[in-house]
Design a protein around this motif. Structure first.
Motif, PDB file in Angstrom:
ATOM      1  N   PHE A  80       0.827  -1.209   0.000  1.00 28.04           N
ATOM      2  CA  PHE A  80       0.000   0.000   0.000  1.00 28.04           C
ATOM      3  C   PHE A  80       0.864   1.263   0.000  1.00 28.04           C
ATOM      4  O   PHE A  80       0.834   2.047  -0.937  1.00 28.04           O
ATOM      5  N   THR A  81       1.669   1.439   1.043  1.00 25.51           N
ATOM      6  CA  THR A  81       2.426   2.679   1.229  1.00 25.51           C
ATOM      7  C   THR A  81       3.524   2.815   0.174  1.00 25.51           C
ATOM      8  O   THR A  81       4.402   1.979   0.059  1.00 25.51           O
ATOM      9  N   GLY A  82       3.444   3.891  -0.602  1.00 25.37           N
ATOM     10  CA  GLY A  82       4.444   4.143  -1.639  1.00 25.37           C
ATOM     11  C   GLY A  82       4.193   3.380  -2.918  1.00 25.37           C
ATOM     12  O   GLY A  82       4.880   3.599  -3.913  1.00 25.37           O
ATOM     13  N   THR A  83       3.201   2.487  -2.913  1.00 22.94           N
ATOM     14  CA  THR A  83       2.863   1.704  -4.104  1.00 22.94           C
ATOM     15  C   THR A  83       1.494   2.121  -4.638  1.00 22.94           C
ATOM     16  O   THR A  83       1.366   2.486  -5.791  1.00 22.94           O
ATOM     17  N   LEU A  84       0.483   2.077  -3.784  1.00 25.14           N
ATOM     18  CA  LEU A  84      -0.866   2.518  -4.161  1.00 25.14           C
ATOM     19  C   LEU A  84      -1.180   3.895  -3.595  1.00 25.14           C
ATOM     20  O   LEU A  84      -2.181   4.502  -3.966  1.00 25.14           O
ATOM     21  N   SER A  85      -0.313   4.381  -2.703  1.00 25.62           N
ATOM     22  CA  SER A  85      -0.599   5.638  -2.010  1.00 25.62           C
ATOM     23  C   SER A  85       0.648   6.511  -1.908  1.00 25.62           C
ATOM     24  O   SER A  85       1.772   6.016  -1.982  1.00 25.62           O
ATOM     25  N   VAL A  86       0.409   7.791  -1.717  1.00 27.00           N
ATOM     26  CA  VAL A  86       1.468   8.761  -1.431  1.00 27.00           C
ATOM     27  C   VAL A  86       1.105   9.408  -0.100  1.00 27.00           C
ATOM     28  O   VAL A  86      -0.019   9.903   0.065  1.00 27.00           O
ATOM     29  N   ASP A  87       2.034   9.348   0.848  1.00 23.65           N
ATOM     30  CA  ASP A  87       1.812   9.910   2.184  1.00 23.65           C
ATOM     31  C   ASP A  87       0.517   9.388   2.819  1.00 23.65           C
ATOM     32  O   ASP A  87      -0.205  10.134   3.491  1.00 23.65           O
ATOM     33  N   GLY A  88       0.213   8.120   2.580  1.00 25.87           N
ATOM     34  CA  GLY A  88      -0.942   7.480   3.195  1.00 25.87           C
ATOM     35  C   GLY A  88      -2.263   7.699   2.492  1.00 25.87           C
ATOM     36  O   GLY A  88      -3.292   7.204   2.940  1.00 25.87           O
ATOM     37  N   ARG A  89      -2.256   8.431   1.388  1.00 26.35           N
ATOM     38  CA  ARG A  89      -3.498   8.700   0.654  1.00 26.35           C
ATOM     39  C   ARG A  89      -3.484   7.946  -0.670  1.00 26.35           C
ATOM     40  O   ARG A  89      -2.526   8.050  -1.437  1.00 26.35           O
ATOM     41  N   LEU A  90      -4.552   7.217  -0.932  1.00 25.63           N
ATOM     42  CA  LEU A  90      -4.687   6.453  -2.162  1.00 25.63           C
ATOM     43  C   LEU A  90      -4.557   7.376  -3.371  1.00 25.63           C
ATOM     44  O   LEU A  90      -5.159   8.457  -3.402  1.00 25.63           O
ATOM     45  N   VAL A  91      -3.754   6.994  -4.334  1.00 26.01           N
ATOM     46  CA  VAL A  91      -3.588   7.786  -5.553  1.00 26.01           C
ATOM     47  C   VAL A  91      -4.927   7.831  -6.289  1.00 26.01           C
ATOM     48  O   VAL A  91      -5.620   6.813  -6.417  1.00 26.01           O
ATOM     49  N   GLU A  92      -5.290   9.021  -6.760  1.00 21.35           N
ATOM     50  CA  GLU A  92      -6.556   9.187  -7.475  1.00 21.35           C
ATOM     51  C   GLU A  92      -6.605   8.267  -8.688  1.00 21.35           C
ATOM     52  O   GLU A  92      -5.650   8.196  -9.462  1.00 21.35           O
ATOM     53  N   GLY A  93      -7.707   7.533  -8.819  1.00 18.28           N
ATOM     54  CA  GLY A  93      -7.895   6.604  -9.924  1.00 18.28           C
ATOM     55  C   GLY A  93      -7.626   5.153  -9.550  1.00 18.28           C
ATOM     56  O   GLY A  93      -8.058   4.238 -10.244  1.00 18.28           O
ATOM     57  N   VAL A  94      -6.917   4.929  -8.439  1.00 17.80           N
ATOM     58  CA  VAL A  94      -6.612   3.558  -8.011  1.00 17.80           C
ATOM     59  C   VAL A  94      -7.880   2.832  -7.579  1.00 17.80           C
ATOM     60  O   VAL A  94      -8.109   1.674  -7.948  1.00 17.80           O
ATOM     61  N   LEU A 129      -1.168  -6.078   1.285  1.00 14.94           N
ATOM     62  CA  LEU A 129      -0.286  -6.427   2.396  1.00 14.94           C
ATOM     63  C   LEU A 129       0.513  -5.186   2.756  1.00 14.94           C
ATOM     64  O   LEU A 129       1.228  -4.650   1.911  1.00 14.94           O
ATOM     65  N   THR A 130       0.416  -4.726   3.994  1.00 17.06           N
ATOM     66  CA  THR A 130       1.072  -3.464   4.338  1.00 17.06           C
ATOM     67  C   THR A 130       1.426  -3.380   5.813  1.00 17.06           C
ATOM     68  O   THR A 130       0.719  -3.930   6.661  1.00 17.06           O
ATOM     69  N   ALA A 131       2.497  -2.668   6.098  1.00 14.32           N
ATOM     70  CA  ALA A 131       2.825  -2.304   7.476  1.00 14.32           C
ATOM     71  C   ALA A 131       2.047  -1.047   7.862  1.00 14.32           C
ATOM     72  O   ALA A 131       2.006  -0.668   9.024  1.00 14.32           O
ATOM     73  N   ASP A 132       1.436  -0.397   6.870  1.00 14.94           N
ATOM     74  CA  ASP A 132       0.573   0.773   7.065  1.00 14.94           C
ATOM     75  C   ASP A 132       1.281   1.887   7.836  1.00 14.94           C
ATOM     76  O   ASP A 132       0.826   2.325   8.892  1.00 14.94           O
ATOM     77  N   THR A 133       2.371   2.350   7.281  1.00 16.93           N
ATOM     78  CA  THR A 133       3.220   3.366   7.899  1.00 16.93           C
ATOM     79  C   THR A 133       2.432   4.580   8.394  1.00 16.93           C
ATOM     80  O   THR A 133       2.700   5.103   9.471  1.00 16.93           O
ATOM     81  N   PHE A 134       1.450   5.032   7.633  1.00 20.73           N
ATOM     82  CA  PHE A 134       0.694   6.229   7.992  1.00 20.73           C
ATOM     83  C   PHE A 134      -0.589   5.920   8.761  1.00 20.73           C
ATOM     84  O   PHE A 134      -1.297   6.835   9.178  1.00 20.73           O
ATOM     85  N   GLY A 135      -0.938   4.651   8.886  1.00 18.95           N
ATOM     86  CA  GLY A 135      -2.144   4.263   9.618  1.00 18.95           C
ATOM     87  C   GLY A 135      -3.445   4.588   8.911  1.00 18.95           C
ATOM     88  O   GLY A 135      -4.489   4.723   9.551  1.00 18.95           O
ATOM     89  N   THR A 136      -3.397   4.718   7.586  1.00 23.02           N
ATOM     90  CA  THR A 136      -4.578   5.150   6.834  1.00 23.02           C
ATOM     91  C   THR A 136      -5.100   4.110   5.843  1.00 23.02           C
ATOM     92  O   THR A 136      -6.142   4.326   5.223  1.00 23.02           O
ATOM     93  N   ALA A 137      -4.388   3.015   5.664  1.00 18.33           N
ATOM     94  CA  ALA A 137      -4.692   2.087   4.575  1.00 18.33           C
ATOM     95  C   ALA A 137      -6.110   1.547   4.616  1.00 18.33           C
ATOM     96  O   ALA A 137      -6.822   1.549   3.607  1.00 18.33           O
ATOM     97  N   GLU A 138      -6.540   1.078   5.774  1.00 26.03           N
ATOM     98  CA  GLU A 138      -7.880   0.474   5.866  1.00 26.03           C
ATOM     99  C   GLU A 138      -8.963   1.492   5.521  1.00 26.03           C
ATOM    100  O   GLU A 138      -9.902   1.189   4.789  1.00 26.03           O
TER     101      GLU A 138
END
Length: 156
Positions: free
Chosen positions: A21-35, A51-60
């Protein structure tokens, strides 16, 4: 399922999309627009796993409403946890997306490993483990939505 015959690369029969999730589907914990929209479309043909360690705590929260199997992983050995997860699914049926050092093992064993390069960058070992490098998760997901792109990139 997505099926392709890729000259020189061989048959590809994908049942699972496994992504960091982090850095792959998201930038700074926010889902990239269009994903979100692409994941919704892909979930009709593939089982989506995050599968994520969820660095920013926002993935879910960011993935709310997206049909996926969400797994928050805990330290240590995130790389081995991700690899074991892909092995359990059957790596020959997996396309994996990632960018961090802890993604390298799952990209190496997946049938198709895709390194995604967002502002966080890509670990060199992860890049070496990948079959493909893309500039965004949109490009990565579009490889599955337009499989001829995958074929064009991987054929010998």
């Amino acid at each position: 399922m997505i099926r392709l015959e890729i000259p020189g690369f061989g048959p590809v029969e994908l049942q699972h999309l496994v992504s960091d999730f982090t850095g792959t589907l998201s930038v700074d914990g926010r889902l990239v627009e269009g994903v979100r929209e692409r994941l919704l479309r892909l979930s009709q043909n593939l089982e989506v796993h995050i599968l994520t360690a969820d660095t920013f705590g926002t993935a879910e929260r960011e993935l709310s409403g997206v049909p996926c199997r969400f797994h928050r992983l805990a330290e240590p050995h995130l790389d081995r946890q991700k690899e074991a997860y892909v092995r359990e699914l059957g790596p020959e049926r997996v396309m994996a997306l990632g960018n961090g050092l802890n993604d390298r093992l799952m990209l190496r064993i997946a049938r198709v490993g895709v390194a995604v390069m967002l502002p966080e960058g890509v670990a060199v070992e992860t890049l070496k483990a990948a079959d493909i490098l893309v500039r965004s998760p949109l490009e990565a997901l579009d490889l599955l939505l337009e499989p001829r792109r995958l074929k064009a990139t991987l054929r010998f």
